[in-house]
Design an enzyme around this catalytic site. Structure first.
Site, PDB file in Angstrom:
ATOM      1  N   SER A   1      -9.932  -0.364   7.316  1.00  0.00           N
ATOM      2  CA  SER A   1      -9.367  -0.262   5.961  1.00  0.00           C
ATOM      3  C   SER A   1      -8.672  -1.496   5.404  1.00  0.00           C
ATOM      4  O   SER A   1      -8.325  -1.504   4.228  1.00  0.00           O
ATOM      5  CB  SER A   1      -8.392   0.909   5.897  1.00  0.00           C
ATOM      6  OG  SER A   1      -9.106   2.076   5.698  1.00  0.00           O
TER       7      SER A   1
ATOM      8  N   LYS B   1       0.852  -1.201   0.000  1.00  0.00           N
ATOM      9  CA  LYS B   1       0.000   0.000   0.000  1.00  0.00           C
ATOM     10  C   LYS B   1       0.878   1.238   0.000  1.00  0.00           C
ATOM     11  O   LYS B   1       1.907   1.277   0.699  1.00  0.00           O
ATOM     12  CB  LYS B   1      -0.904  -0.036   1.251  1.00  0.00           C
ATOM     13  CG  LYS B   1      -1.930   1.088   1.326  1.00  0.00           C
ATOM     14  CD  LYS B   1      -2.800   0.937   2.580  1.00  0.00           C
ATOM     15  CE  LYS B   1      -3.869   2.019   2.662  1.00  0.00           C
ATOM     16  NZ  LYS B   1      -4.716   1.897   3.874  1.00  0.00           N
TER      17      LYS B   1
ATOM     18  N   SER C   1      -9.730   1.974   3.107  1.00  0.00           N
ATOM     19  CA  SER C   1      -8.860   2.722   2.224  1.00  0.00           C
ATOM     20  C   SER C   1      -7.851   1.851   1.467  1.00  0.00           C
ATOM     21  O   SER C   1      -7.249   2.332   0.511  1.00  0.00           O
ATOM     22  CB  SER C   1      -8.118   3.779   3.034  1.00  0.00           C
ATOM     23  OG  SER C   1      -7.245   3.163   3.969  1.00  0.00           O
TER      24      SER C   1
HETATM   25  N1  GLN Z   1     -13.158   4.381   6.518  1.00  0.00           N
HETATM   26  C1  GLN Z   1     -12.534   4.815   7.728  1.00  0.00           C
HETATM   27  C2  GLN Z   1     -12.134   6.261   7.604  1.00  0.00           C
HETATM   28  O1  GLN Z   1     -12.462   6.842   6.637  1.00  0.00           O
HETATM   29  C3  GLN Z   1     -11.384   3.940   8.080  1.00  0.00           C
HETATM   30  C4  GLN Z   1     -10.186   4.225   7.289  1.00  0.00           C
HETATM   31  C5  GLN Z   1      -9.007   3.389   7.695  1.00  0.00           C
HETATM   32  O2  GLN Z   1      -9.149   2.375   8.357  1.00  0.00           O
HETATM   33  N2  GLN Z   1      -7.838   3.865   7.319  1.00  0.00           N
HETATM   34  O3  GLN Z   1     -11.513   6.824   8.452  1.00  0.00           O
END
Ligand code: GLN
Length: 489
Positions: free
Chosen positions: A178, A79, A154
């Site tokens: 995420s 990532k 994400s």
């Molecule tokens: N969807 C969540 C957010 O927008 C989690 C994102 C994540 O785990 N990095 O913060």
């Protein structure tokens, strides 16, 4: 099965038996990327040449029997939130459009030492803020099961790349879901380890008390093999825990007999998609048939989790992101007449809408006069959420829930409605607030052929048990064996 359709553990076995070389495997994946990447857009940066070099070096190690691990020669993806020495690391943001870190993140270094081959850096929501991968500055990622749908976020690029056969495993990060949510929406496995299990050194910070890196793979064993290499104390991260690490594969076959599996009533509420609920209930039945004891548990503060998370995460983000000011690295806007204007222009142009929204919410929640009402209160409720789990784990050994309230939704469907988007994380967030490990495994498909995921939550540092139960479930189901048809041929 063609090479790109193998799971990581199958590819690893072929390498160990020298039935395939790392060069052949890497070339097969690069060909696959060539074929499907224009449809998926899972990568921000591809490192084809260094991947082939690493593959040749891995073949040499395999030939000589020199420092061979199960990951030696296996092509994986990283990532774009992890620093990679000399390789562009954008975190999905314009503000880091030219950032080439001078060092590797600890987990990247450990995977390299194990002999894995890095194919490139995967697309992601900007600074990992999002649930659909639509906030990336580098374009949206398409779900391999339906190109009109989001892959989740994400770590959407990582999940899509694994699902589409563009790597055998990938690194992701999970602050509020995420890793698990995109894994669920792309029909693969993803685990968020216990907070402190994996070093955060060199992982670009979003919300430091919640962030944790972890692997995504097609099968539970794939994630176990990757996590084994990633874990362990790192003196460069003071929050990484100096605890012994078990051998994750040693007991993975143990099954679920007489384990107590908790089902929290608060996770089966109105708003959950009926097909998701049905698949998860069926999965719980399967665990019962495998010999688990199913018991009802209660996590009464669940309904506050989203609100608490969306105060704590933006607060920490507003502080972490203060460092991007155009001075030391990254994008700098031109034409400013003084320092203040340079800061303002750089940050206005360099950050996207969602990131700016979070910086503003976080700054507000931390500001004098509001700190006690918002940030401090959120921290207090966070403790209550953690205690709910402590209490539940007195009665059960692990907890099962859906991973996401819905299957993958349409591209653009929730992009302009942050509240709807934030609700996608409703089942994954508590795990981060409590610092627990959580895994998502495929548990079915809806009538449109979109994958659905089952989430297992464990006691702190009990990743081993999650692997064991997820593996047992996987052995009697075949969801993980399906490959997206849209890209076959
Ligand atoms: N969807 C969540 C957010 O927008 C989690 C994102 C994540 O785990 N990095 O913060």
């Amino acid at each position: 099965m063609t090479l790109h359709e193998l799971s990581l553990n199958q590819a690893s076995e072929l390498l160990q038996k020298r039935e395939v070389s790392s060069v052949e495997l890497t070339q097969a994946i690069l060909d696959r990327i060539e074929k499907v990447e224009s449809k998926i857009h899972a990568y921000i940066t591809l490192t084809r040449e260094s991947a082939m070099e690493e593959a040749r070096a891995a073949d040499l190690r395999l030939q000589k029997g020199d420092r061979v691990t199960p990951l030696t020669g296996v092509p994986i993806a990283v990532k774009d939130i992890f620093c990679t020495r000399g390789v562009l690391t954008t975190c999905g943001s314009k503000i880091l459009e030219n950032f080439k870190p001078p060092y590797d993140a600890t987990v990247v270094a450990r995977l390299k030492e194990a002999g894995s081959v890095t194919l490139g850096k995967t697309n992601m929501d900007e600074f990992a803020m999002g649930s659909s991968n639509e906030t990336s500055h580098y374009g949206i990622v398409h779900n391999p099961w339906d190109l009109e749908k989001i892959p989740g976020g994400s770590s959407g690029g990582s999940a899509a790349a694994v699902a589409a056969g563009q790597c055998f495993g990938a690194l992701g990060t999970d602050t509020g879901g995420s890793i698990r949510q995109p894994a669920s929406l792309c029909g693969i496995v993803g685990i968020k380890p216990t907070y402190g299990r994996v070093s955060r050194y060199g992982m670009i910070a979003f919300a430091s008390s919640l962030d944790q890196g972890g692997p995504l793979g097609r099968e539970v064993q794939d994630c176990a093999l990757m996590l084994q290499v990633m874990v362990g104390h790192d003196p460069k991260d003071s929050t990484s825990v100096p605890m012994p690490v078990p051998n994750y594969l040693e007991h993975i076959q143990k099954g679920v007999k007489s384990l107590r599996v908790g089902v929290p009533q608060e996770y089966f509420v109105e708003g959950i998609n009926p097909e998701v609920e049905k698949a998860v209930r069926k999965a719980i039945q399967t665990l019962k048939e495998l010999g688990a004891e199913i018991i009802e548990v209660s996590l009464p503060h669940t309904s506050y989790a989203t609100a608490v998370y969306y105060i704590i995460a933006p607060s920490e983000a507003s502080s972490n992101l203060a460092r991007y000011d155009g001075v030391e690295y990254g994008f700098r806007s031109s034409g400013a007449k003084n320092l203040l204007e340079m800061y303002r222009k750089t940050r206005s142009l360099g950050f996207g809408e969602e990131v700016k929204r979070r910086i503003m919410i976080g700054t507000y929640a931390l500001s004098s006069g509001y700190y006690d009402a918002y940030y401090r209160k959120a921290q207090q409720v966070r403790t209550l959420i953690r205690r709910d789990f402590d209490r539940a784990f007195e009665k059960c050994d692990l907890i099962v829930t859906p991973t996401s309230p819905t299957p993958a939704f349409g591209i653009g469907e929730k992009a302009s409605d942050p509240i709807q988007m934030y609700l996608s994380d409703i089942f994954t967030i508590s795990c981060n607030l409590a610092g627990l490990p959580g895994i998502s495994v495929p548990c079915g498909f809806n009538t449109q052929g979109l994958p659905l995921g089952l989430q297992l939550l464990g006691r702190p540092f009990d990743e081993e048990r999650l692997f064991q139960v997820a593996h047992a479930f996987e052995q009697v189901t075949d969801w993980h064996k399906k490959r997206p048809e849209i890209l076959s041929s």
